[in-house]
Design a protein around this motif. Sequence first.
Motif, mmCIF file in Angstrom:
data_model
loop_
_atom_site.group_PDB
_atom_site.id
_atom_site.type_symbol
_atom_site.label_atom_id
_atom_site.label_comp_id
_atom_site.label_asym_id
_atom_site.label_seq_id
_atom_site.Cartn_x
_atom_site.Cartn_y
_atom_site.Cartn_z
ATOM 1 N N HIS A 4 0.817 -1.216 0.000
ATOM 2 C CA HIS A 4 0.000 0.000 0.000
ATOM 3 C C HIS A 4 0.853 1.269 0.000
ATOM 4 O O HIS A 4 0.307 2.376 0.015
ATOM 5 C CB HIS A 4 -0.954 0.005 1.202
ATOM 6 C CG HIS A 4 -2.119 -0.919 1.023
ATOM 7 N ND1 HIS A 4 -2.927 -1.317 2.060
ATOM 8 C CD2 HIS A 4 -2.616 -1.517 -0.082
ATOM 9 C CE1 HIS A 4 -3.866 -2.123 1.597
ATOM 10 N NE2 HIS A 4 -3.695 -2.264 0.306
ATOM 11 N N ILE A 9 3.284 1.588 -7.734
ATOM 12 C CA ILE A 9 1.846 1.340 -7.864
ATOM 13 C C ILE A 9 1.048 2.623 -7.643
ATOM 14 O O ILE A 9 0.152 2.959 -8.414
ATOM 15 C CB ILE A 9 1.409 0.265 -6.853
ATOM 16 C CG1 ILE A 9 2.055 -1.079 -7.231
ATOM 17 C CG2 ILE A 9 -0.119 0.137 -6.801
ATOM 18 C CD1 ILE A 9 1.917 -2.161 -6.187
ATOM 19 N N TRP A 10 1.404 3.372 -6.600
ATOM 20 C CA TRP A 10 0.575 4.506 -6.173
ATOM 21 C C TRP A 10 1.102 5.850 -6.634
ATOM 22 O O TRP A 10 0.431 6.867 -6.470
ATOM 23 C CB TRP A 10 0.451 4.493 -4.639
ATOM 24 C CG TRP A 10 -0.138 3.219 -4.144
ATOM 25 C CD1 TRP A 10 0.532 2.120 -3.693
ATOM 26 C CD2 TRP A 10 -1.527 2.865 -4.096
ATOM 27 N NE1 TRP A 10 -0.352 1.119 -3.363
ATOM 28 C CE2 TRP A 10 -1.621 1.560 -3.597
ATOM 29 C CE3 TRP A 10 -2.705 3.550 -4.430
ATOM 30 C CZ2 TRP A 10 -2.838 0.904 -3.425
ATOM 31 C CZ3 TRP A 10 -3.917 2.909 -4.251
ATOM 32 C CH2 TRP A 10 -3.974 1.606 -3.762
ATOM 33 N N VAL A 26 -10.381 2.053 -8.743
ATOM 34 C CA VAL A 26 -9.169 1.474 -8.146
ATOM 35 C C VAL A 26 -8.087 1.222 -9.198
ATOM 36 O O VAL A 26 -6.904 1.442 -8.949
ATOM 37 C CB VAL A 26 -9.512 0.165 -7.400
ATOM 38 C CG1 VAL A 26 -8.259 -0.520 -6.903
ATOM 39 C CG2 VAL A 26 -10.444 0.455 -6.229
ATOM 40 N N SER A 27 -8.475 0.788 -10.406
ATOM 41 C CA SER A 27 -7.483 0.505 -11.447
ATOM 42 C C SER A 27 -6.658 1.737 -11.762
ATOM 43 O O SER A 27 -5.425 1.686 -11.855
ATOM 44 C CB SER A 27 -8.156 0.011 -12.725
ATOM 45 O OG SER A 27 -8.613 -1.301 -12.540
ATOM 46 N N THR A 30 -4.270 2.661 -8.946
ATOM 47 C CA THR A 30 -3.170 1.723 -8.697
ATOM 48 C C THR A 30 -2.297 1.485 -9.927
ATOM 49 O O THR A 30 -1.587 0.475 -9.981
ATOM 50 C CB THR A 30 -3.726 0.357 -8.236
ATOM 51 O OG1 THR A 30 -4.638 -0.124 -9.232
ATOM 52 C CG2 THR A 30 -4.418 0.462 -6.898
ATOM 53 N N ASN A 31 -2.361 2.402 -10.903
ATOM 54 C CA ASN A 31 -1.542 2.225 -12.101
ATOM 55 C C ASN A 31 -1.814 0.855 -12.744
ATOM 56 O O ASN A 31 -0.914 0.106 -13.095
ATOM 57 C CB ASN A 31 -0.059 2.377 -11.738
ATOM 58 C CG ASN A 31 0.830 2.497 -12.939
ATOM 59 O OD1 ASN A 31 0.367 2.839 -14.028
ATOM 60 N ND2 ASN A 31 2.111 2.188 -12.766
ATOM 61 N N ASN A 33 -3.034 -1.865 -11.314
ATOM 62 C CA ASN A 33 -2.751 -3.026 -10.446
ATOM 63 C C ASN A 33 -3.823 -3.122 -9.370
ATOM 64 O O ASN A 33 -3.507 -3.017 -8.169
ATOM 65 C CB ASN A 33 -1.385 -2.872 -9.777
ATOM 66 C CG ASN A 33 -0.247 -2.952 -10.751
ATOM 67 O OD1 ASN A 33 0.005 -4.010 -11.309
ATOM 68 N ND2 ASN A 33 0.414 -1.830 -10.972
ATOM 69 N N PRO A 34 -5.100 -3.299 -9.730
ATOM 70 C CA PRO A 34 -6.167 -3.234 -8.726
ATOM 71 C C PRO A 34 -5.996 -4.251 -7.599
ATOM 72 O O PRO A 34 -6.438 -4.011 -6.480
ATOM 73 C CB PRO A 34 -7.449 -3.506 -9.532
ATOM 74 C CG PRO A 34 -6.998 -4.106 -10.813
ATOM 75 C CD PRO A 34 -5.622 -3.587 -11.073
ATOM 76 N N ALA A 36 -3.493 -4.750 -5.969
ATOM 77 C CA ALA A 36 -2.590 -4.186 -4.956
ATOM 78 C C ALA A 36 -3.348 -3.477 -3.835
ATOM 79 O O ALA A 36 -2.763 -3.154 -2.808
ATOM 80 C CB ALA A 36 -1.615 -3.207 -5.612
ATOM 81 N N PHE A 37 -4.642 -3.222 -4.042
ATOM 82 C CA PHE A 37 -5.426 -2.526 -3.025
ATOM 83 C C PHE A 37 -6.255 -3.555 -2.264
ATOM 84 O O PHE A 37 -7.231 -4.100 -2.777
ATOM 85 C CB PHE A 37 -6.339 -1.504 -3.709
ATOM 86 C CG PHE A 37 -7.179 -0.721 -2.733
ATOM 87 C CD1 PHE A 37 -6.597 0.039 -1.742
ATOM 88 C CD2 PHE A 37 -8.560 -0.736 -2.817
ATOM 89 C CE1 PHE A 37 -7.360 0.762 -0.842
ATOM 90 C CE2 PHE A 37 -9.340 -0.017 -1.928
ATOM 91 C CZ PHE A 37 -8.737 0.731 -0.940
#
Length: 99
Positions: A4, A9-10, A26-27, A30-31, A33-34, A36-37
């Motif tokens: 996180h 990613i963020w 979310v996509s 997270t660049n 990488n959904p 990752a959340f």
Amino acid sequence: MTIHHDPDIWGEDVNLFKPESFAEGVSKATNNNPIAFMPFGMGPHICAGFNFATNEAKITIAMILQRFTFRLSPGYVHSPFPVLAVRPEKGVQVIINAL
Ligand code: HEM
């Protein structure tokens, strides 16, 4: 916690509180990488209170926003501090006014 706070990613501003990052889903936040959340974990031991907690939070926030305005106090100092989750080391001083 690590995933996180991954700048890949963020983004480089990962340590800033920017709820608007999620405005387009979310996509996007997270660049792409959904996965990752995962605030409620995942797999067989995913949080049993996931839906309950999410709905309760939405109702609570709606009720508060109907009644008050918020702004950061001039004395606020941004100080993210990792303790299992990230916390503000010096607190968050907020000025609240009733509507
Ligand atoms: C914002 C609120 C909450 C967050 C962020 C949260 C987050 C989590 C996380 C990260 C886990 C570990 C998942 C894993 O090991 O992969 C967990 C487990 C669990 N949570 Fe929550 N939780 C919340 C609220 C609640 C509520 C309200 C309840 C019950 C009413 C609840 C019941 C549980 C239970 C029973 C487990 C253990 C599940 C298992 O081990 O099978 N949680 N939660």
